[in-house]
Design a protein around this motif. Sequence first.
Motif, PDB file in Angstrom:
ATOM      1  N   GLN A  50       0.698   7.057   0.649  1.00  0.00           N
ATOM      2  CA  GLN A  50      -0.322   8.268   0.370  1.00  0.00           C
ATOM      3  C   GLN A  50      -1.875   7.729   0.211  1.00  0.00           C
ATOM      4  O   GLN A  50      -2.678   8.610   0.405  1.00  0.00           O
ATOM      5  N   SER A  51      -1.971   6.420   0.108  1.00  0.00           N
ATOM      6  CA  SER A  51      -3.434   5.808   0.068  1.00  0.00           C
ATOM      7  C   SER A  51      -4.190   5.764   1.185  1.00  0.00           C
ATOM      8  O   SER A  51      -3.511   6.173   2.135  1.00  0.00           O
ATOM      9  N   GLU A  52      -5.452   5.615   1.170  1.00  0.00           N
ATOM     10  CA  GLU A  52      -6.334   5.688   2.402  1.00  0.00           C
ATOM     11  C   GLU A  52      -5.805   4.609   3.457  1.00  0.00           C
ATOM     12  O   GLU A  52      -5.612   4.834   4.645  1.00  0.00           O
ATOM     13  N   ILE A  53      -5.754   3.331   2.979  1.00  0.00           N
ATOM     14  CA  ILE A  53      -5.166   2.255   3.952  1.00  0.00           C
ATOM     15  C   ILE A  53      -3.909   2.689   4.287  1.00  0.00           C
ATOM     16  O   ILE A  53      -3.744   2.262   5.552  1.00  0.00           O
ATOM     17  N   LYS A  87      -2.326   5.307   5.020  1.00  0.00           N
ATOM     18  CA  LYS A  87      -2.731   6.551   6.324  1.00  0.00           C
ATOM     19  C   LYS A  87      -3.491   6.001   7.527  1.00  0.00           C
ATOM     20  O   LYS A  87      -3.078   6.318   8.623  1.00  0.00           O
ATOM     21  N   GLN A  88      -4.393   4.989   7.283  1.00  0.00           N
ATOM     22  CA  GLN A  88      -4.829   4.090   8.443  1.00  0.00           C
ATOM     23  C   GLN A  88      -3.969   3.381   9.170  1.00  0.00           C
ATOM     24  O   GLN A  88      -3.711   3.488  10.364  1.00  0.00           O
ATOM     25  N   ALA A 132       0.709  -1.167   0.044  1.00  0.00           N
ATOM     26  CA  ALA A 132       0.150   0.050  -0.048  1.00  0.00           C
ATOM     27  C   ALA A 132       0.903   1.000  -0.050  1.00  0.00           C
ATOM     28  O   ALA A 132       1.712   1.270   0.776  1.00  0.00           O
ATOM     29  N   CYS A 186       0.706   8.180  -7.451  1.00  0.00           N
ATOM     30  CA  CYS A 186       1.196   6.677  -7.173  1.00  0.00           C
ATOM     31  C   CYS A 186       1.132   5.954  -8.333  1.00  0.00           C
ATOM     32  O   CYS A 186       0.248   5.985  -9.124  1.00  0.00           O
TER      33      CYS A 186
END
Length: 133
Positions: A39-42, A44-45, A36, A121
Amino acid sequence: MNEKHKIILFDGVCNLCNGAVTYIIKHDKKNVFKFAALQSEIGKQLVAKFNIDTEKVDSIILIDDEKHYEKSSAALHITKNLSGAYPLLFGFMIVPKFIRNAVYDYIARNRYKWFGKKESCMIPTKELKAKFL
């Protein structure tokens, strides 16, 4: 399918990091890793979950179950799961972390200058999409 994969977070706009991801995929014969972009949502999580300071660590992070490894430790832990002679590189863990990370940080600081940067990305091909979160 409830397989446990180790997750590699990487700088999705860094050419060196994208090259490393492609290389890892090619040598991940046991299908150990998922990927991942930071910079992706996952991404960041996961950074938030593990309380990782991306001002200090902004290239490769390995998440293995409830542990995470940063910088040179992440790179060396990744080598343990690759095919061929790469697991032998894990022996460099005997080098003190401050020395390993000094080399790692020098490369990370210069990675855009030396290897370039993408505008966005990497978009995985259809065949590789299953390797990405």
